[in-house]
Write a protein that holds these residues in place. Structure first.
Motif, short mmCIF file in Angstrom:
data_model
loop_
_atom_site.label_atom_id
_atom_site.label_comp_id
_atom_site.label_asym_id
_atom_site.label_seq_id
_atom_site.Cartn_x
_atom_site.Cartn_y
_atom_site.Cartn_z
N ALA A 22 -15.26 -8.46 -66.71
CA ALA A 22 -14.98 -7.96 -68.05
C ALA A 22 -13.50 -8.15 -68.39
N ASP A 23 -12.62 -7.83 -67.43
CA ASP A 23 -11.17 -7.99 -67.63
C ASP A 23 -10.82 -9.41 -68.02
N ARG A 24 -11.48 -10.38 -67.40
CA ARG A 24 -11.16 -11.78 -67.63
C ARG A 24 -11.61 -12.24 -69.03
N GLY A 25 -12.58 -11.55 -69.61
CA GLY A 25 -13.12 -11.99 -70.88
C GLY A 25 -12.78 -11.15 -72.09
N ASP A 26 -12.22 -9.95 -71.88
CA ASP A 26 -12.04 -9.05 -73.02
C ASP A 26 -10.60 -8.89 -73.50
N GLY A 27 -9.71 -9.71 -72.97
CA GLY A 27 -8.32 -9.63 -73.42
C GLY A 27 -7.48 -8.58 -72.73
N THR A 28 -7.97 -8.00 -71.64
CA THR A 28 -7.17 -7.06 -70.88
C THR A 28 -5.87 -7.74 -70.45
N PRO A 29 -4.72 -7.09 -70.68
CA PRO A 29 -3.45 -7.72 -70.29
C PRO A 29 -3.45 -8.11 -68.81
N HIS A 30 -2.81 -9.23 -68.51
CA HIS A 30 -2.83 -9.80 -67.16
C HIS A 30 -2.44 -8.77 -66.10
N ALA A 31 -1.39 -8.01 -66.34
CA ALA A 31 -0.90 -7.03 -65.34
C ALA A 31 -1.90 -5.92 -65.09
N LYS A 32 -2.77 -5.64 -66.05
CA LYS A 32 -3.74 -4.55 -65.89
C LYS A 32 -5.06 -5.02 -65.30
N ARG A 33 -5.30 -6.33 -65.29
CA ARG A 33 -6.55 -6.85 -64.74
C ARG A 33 -6.61 -6.66 -63.24
N LEU A 34 -7.81 -6.58 -62.69
CA LEU A 34 -7.96 -6.44 -61.24
C LEU A 34 -7.55 -7.70 -60.51
N ARG A 35 -7.86 -8.87 -61.04
CA ARG A 35 -7.46 -10.15 -60.46
C ARG A 35 -7.85 -10.25 -58.99
N GLN A 36 -9.08 -9.92 -58.69
CA GLN A 36 -9.51 -9.92 -57.29
C GLN A 36 -10.16 -11.24 -56.89
N VAL A 37 -10.36 -11.41 -55.59
CA VAL A 37 -10.95 -12.64 -55.07
C VAL A 37 -12.43 -12.70 -55.42
N ALA A 52 -9.44 -13.71 -35.72
CA ALA A 52 -8.01 -13.80 -35.42
C ALA A 52 -7.71 -13.25 -34.03
N PRO A 53 -6.58 -13.65 -33.44
CA PRO A 53 -6.23 -13.13 -32.11
C PRO A 53 -5.87 -11.65 -32.18
N ALA A 54 -5.56 -11.08 -31.04
CA ALA A 54 -5.16 -9.68 -31.00
C ALA A 54 -3.88 -9.49 -31.80
N GLY A 55 -3.81 -8.39 -32.52
CA GLY A 55 -2.65 -8.09 -33.34
C GLY A 55 -3.06 -7.35 -34.59
N LYS A 56 -2.11 -7.18 -35.50
CA LYS A 56 -2.32 -6.37 -36.70
C LYS A 56 -2.78 -7.21 -37.88
N LEU A 57 -3.50 -6.55 -38.80
CA LEU A 57 -3.98 -7.19 -40.03
C LEU A 57 -3.23 -6.60 -41.22
N VAL A 58 -2.81 -7.47 -42.14
CA VAL A 58 -2.10 -7.01 -43.33
C VAL A 58 -2.56 -7.78 -44.55
N GLU A 59 -2.55 -7.10 -45.67
CA GLU A 59 -2.85 -7.69 -46.98
C GLU A 59 -1.72 -7.35 -47.93
N VAL A 60 -1.27 -8.34 -48.69
CA VAL A 60 -0.27 -8.11 -49.72
C VAL A 60 -0.95 -8.27 -51.07
N GLY A 61 -1.06 -7.19 -51.82
CA GLY A 61 -1.73 -7.20 -53.11
C GLY A 61 -3.09 -6.52 -53.02
N THR A 62 -3.08 -5.21 -53.05
CA THR A 62 -4.30 -4.41 -52.86
C THR A 62 -5.22 -4.44 -54.06
N SER A 63 -4.64 -4.34 -55.25
CA SER A 63 -5.39 -4.14 -56.49
C SER A 63 -6.31 -2.94 -56.32
N ALA A 64 -7.59 -3.07 -56.64
CA ALA A 64 -8.52 -1.92 -56.55
C ALA A 64 -9.18 -1.83 -55.18
N GLY A 65 -8.79 -2.70 -54.25
CA GLY A 65 -9.31 -2.62 -52.89
C GLY A 65 -10.51 -3.49 -52.60
#
Length: 197
Positions: A22-37, A52-65
């Protein structure tokens, strides 16, 4: 769909997918859109993170999760948790709701603040997914690469769909002599790189 997805998780994923569409089609401002994968990208990331090998996992850019839900499946499969970073308070509130409703707060930790500052405090990264604003993509990738364990995996989204906004960035990442990498034409285009031993 994917092993380990509960009914609550599947329902929240469908809800976030509908909001994103809906965000992509209704004119929601870019910064407010979820922009998820895309769902395929989420599944792809979960498979990579689980392997992945042993170690920590990180994500940059959470959005709505949304992508954090996919990565939480890898956390359950391998043990450990995902640290997901965002500085937008509205998006972090949505992510908190996502974790609460899906029972994933035990394997996903929300990190509020600047991505580069948060990444600089981390070490022993096994997997990183960068879905940040294009102006910080290269800096985040370099910071992550410095902290990847041998065999560690770096991924970044939107490298095909937004190539015009990041001239030279993909080439700079793939040209890092510490990495072997490729651009995968899934979703909006995912850069996939592995830290050499």
């Amino acid at each position: 769909m994917f092993a380990g997805i509960s009914e609550a998780m599947a329902a929240r994923m469908r809800e976030l997918e509908a909001i994103d569409a809906a965000d992509r089609g209704d004119g929601t401002p870019h910064a407010k859109r979820l922009r998820q994968v895309s769902p395929d990208t989420g599944r792809f990331l979960a498979i990579l993170a689980a392997a992945a090998p042993a170690g920590k996992l990180v994500e940059v850019g959470t959005s709505a999760g949304y992508s954090a839900l996919w990565l939480s499946l890898a956390c359950r499969a391998r043990g450990g948790e995902l640290a997901t970073i965002d500085r937008d308070p509205d998006k972090m509130a949505l992510a908190e709701e996502t974790l609460r409703r899906t029972g994933t707060a035990d394997v996903v930790r929300l990190v509020r603040g600047d991505a580069l500052e948060a990444l600089a405090a981390m070490d022993s990264l096994a997997f990183a997914f960068i879905d940040a604003n294009r102006d910080v993509l290269l800096a985040c990738a370099r910071c992550v690469t410095d902290r990847l364990v041998p065999g560690g995996i770096l991924t970044a989204d939107n490298v095909i769909s937004h190539a015009h906004e990041i001239p030279g960035v993909v080439e700079a990442i793939l040209g890092d002599p510490r990495l072997d990498g490729v651009v995968v034409p899934i979703g909006s285009g995912v850069l996939l790189a592995r830290r050499r031993a």
